[in-house]
Design an enzyme around this catalytic site. Sequence first.
Site, short mmCIF file in Angstrom:
data_model
loop_
_atom_site.label_atom_id
_atom_site.label_comp_id
_atom_site.label_asym_id
_atom_site.label_seq_id
_atom_site.Cartn_x
_atom_site.Cartn_y
_atom_site.Cartn_z
N MET A 26 0.82 -1.22 0.00
CA MET A 26 0.00 0.00 0.00
C MET A 26 0.85 1.27 0.00
SD MET A 26 -3.34 -0.55 0.04
CE MET A 26 -4.33 -2.06 -0.01
N HIS A 143 4.54 5.25 2.00
CA HIS A 143 3.37 4.45 2.37
C HIS A 143 2.11 5.31 2.41
CE1 HIS A 143 0.89 1.44 4.32
NE2 HIS A 143 1.85 0.57 4.06
N HIS A 144 1.00 4.72 1.96
CA HIS A 144 -0.25 5.47 1.93
C HIS A 144 -0.72 5.86 3.33
CE1 HIS A 144 -4.05 6.99 0.63
NE2 HIS A 144 -4.00 6.46 -0.57
N ALA A 145 -0.22 5.16 4.36
CA ALA A 145 -0.57 5.55 5.73
C ALA A 145 0.08 6.89 6.10
CB ALA A 145 -0.12 4.47 6.72
#
Lengths: 453, 453
Positions: A26, A143-145
């Site tokens: 992700m 990271h998409h977080a």
Amino acid sequence: MGASRARRLSVLDASFLGMETRDTPMHVGALQIFSLPKNAAPGFVKSVVQRYRAPKAIGRPWNLKLAPVPLGRLLPAMHEADEIDFHYHVRHSALPGPGGERELGELISHLHSQPLDRTRPLWTCHVIEGLHDRQFAIYIKIHHALSDGVKGARMIAASLRDKPGTSLAPPWESQAPAARRGKPSAAPRAPASLRWLTTLPGAFRPLFLRTPDAPVVLRPFEAPNSALLNGRVTGARRIATQQLDLAQIRRIAKRAGASINDVFLAVCSAALRRHLLASDALPAASLTAGVPMSLRADGDDASGNAVGFIWASLATDIEDPRQRLAAIRASIGAWKQHLQSLDAAARLPFATLTFTPAVAVMVSGLGARLRPPMNVIISNVPGPEHPLYLGGARLDAMYPVSIPVQGLALNITGVSYAGKLNVGFTGSRDRLPHLQRLAVYAGEALAELDALL
Amino acid sequence: MGASRARRLSVLDASFLGMETRDTPMHVGALQIFSLPKNAAPGFVKSVVQRYRAPKAIGRPWNLKLAPVPLGRLLPAMHEADEIDFHYHVRHSALPGPGGERELGELISHLHSQPLDRTRPLWTCHVIEGLHDRQFAIYIKIHHALSDGVKGARMIAASLRDKPGTSLAPPWESQAPAARRGKPSAAPRAPASLRWLTTLPGAFRPLFLRTPDAPVVLRPFEAPNSALLNGRVTGARRIATQQLDLAQIRRIAKRAGASINDVFLAVCSAALRRHLLASDALPAASLTAGVPMSLRADGDDASGNAVGFIWASLATDIEDPRQRLAAIRASIGAWKQHLQSLDAAARLPFATLTFTPAVAVMVSGLGARLRPPMNVIISNVPGPEHPLYLGGARLDAMYPVSIPVQGLALNITGVSYAGKLNVGFTGSRDRLPHLQRLAVYAGEALAELDALL
């Protein structure tokens, strides 16, 4: 590690970590292509690497790493890393000869397939030499977080300059105290009034009750099955890029009474249609696209992820390119008109309620087994209008690299920059062995529309 | 996918898959350095890539991928892949300038840190151009469940030729039917007689009862703690290489009445001692090494993993290099003498019984929390004696790249080839930030011994 510096993640951000698997890493990426300055010293690329490894400060989110999660606590937390091994995060890479688009595409495909190391801040950067035509490239993965693609592209653009100069400051360098530059919380703010709640049933009505004379508002999950676009994905990625001329897109849009985004969708539609036809795999019903769009009211910079989806028909059941563009325009128009008919306060909740089941399916990994919410995601993101520079090196293009998930093997994202629309195609390697052709077809589809209209 | 072609893994092979984590990927690698042929065409490296991507046949284990595991079945199984995406497995890479040892080391470190994709046959190959001195490199990575490093090096050597020629056949090319070239089963064969069982208690006696006049047989788990060598490891690796002259090692061994392996251990010991002293982290008690050795009787090719460990003192508590070599020789000698005193049939069970707890600790991930079974693993593997060629390109060196695990952050393996001992140091990036120095110190330690003896 001070506990005071730990930050709980929002449910959405945490979901990008929790649902990450070997098959669906992700992270998002950005591929920047630069021209070497005239009379650049032979060590210019090396000097970028060295400068990128030695930032004078480090800002959020680049310094955040996962904190160990205490038992009984549901959401992961991030804290600021005490030490960052910049030699690990910033890598000096090279292309084999002849250093063309093919070699660059292969390298970026492999780099984008590799998961990030969860024991470190969740990003890496590759400075790549050996491109032909006196170019070099920088690929940044995050990271998409920590950041979505739009915010990532903005952070990168903010590190560049409007004019050629000497600054080689990396995107993670920040003079401001890191703790004050936190990402705004994604927790929904309590709305001032709840009057919009009473309008919600009416907002959903056109999705379920269709009248002959009203324009058709496309429903989520109304997509035909396509094994190529919606089958199971594995961890390896393939990427392709295409640079479209914005003046040409504008000219076509004007002639057709359409928006730039309508024309972009028509170009993607034509490419997908041609590719699926050649594979004898075009569904009888039209493909549908999920088109993310900002639902932020003008002047509202604080609300976090105010992004909804428009559900658009790609009209791939229509052969004539002009009629196809008109049908796409009508499909988007019906959704927009419907959204505008809603109370302003109800737009975001409505979009969230249609969008949430799709996200749930995608991040749960069930996507490959259920009927797809849409066949493909196509984004169009506005970027910098004027040329940008890293030191004396001009940024020629910046391509987004995105995230396929189970059930959605392809993502197409365009970012505008200095008169061009830079389109990144990110696909599952096994589902889309000829992804490169989509990029070629998209270029040809734009030329075709220009000739027809 | 025919069920008849599925093959259950042995418990040992399966454990390399089951215990694999983000922090401890379980693959081994081989780094080969070649000299370009004289008058090589500019596309020589490219032609290797193309030939490697188009094998005329594919042999085991290179065609094996993980089969989905039915519920209720404990061990994973492998089956032959119907199609293999050789463009994925064989990559064309390049070094940035100046293409020296430093740039090669950084690239291999990153490549060796990346886990293999479990949806494909568990190996990859990078053909690397851009090395200085008219060299190129090939790095091959394979999962330990498919092959250990010794077998992998043999498969690679078998694909090369004794004389310069035109064959560019890759190690995975096999003319024999793939199914007939299976790895021998690692299931233990029933011994012909069980008389050796009665000798086992005696075999363990010297580990627990020590008499003043008998040589000390080192016990497993008798290693001092060293945070650097035995702390927690994360997923990133660092590798370094050193090429030692075998004639020089032989000369020293002869003068000291020691074996080649004793001298190799003394060289590693000196390097570790100097490095830990410089970091103010040398334990008062001597470091110990686990030294894998073949327990196969002569002429026995069938028994699978007939590998045991000798537990050797590295005598790092002794300052004088000559006395250190003598102490290492005595420690190894005591174990060898003890093994030779055992019934031949008891040697393997005995070695397995001392070795198993160490393996259990290592693969369980508990290694970083328990007392280490040993401080470091040092292997010395005999390789090809005469020069080998890939087409017209001479193999200059072949370095093993191995597996750190929790509690064992460093592995040192030497492979002999054409008059040299090629030593690969594989370490956890975070534990051993200055791994390169170990390689330099090893070279200097050999010169020192040569001068002293």
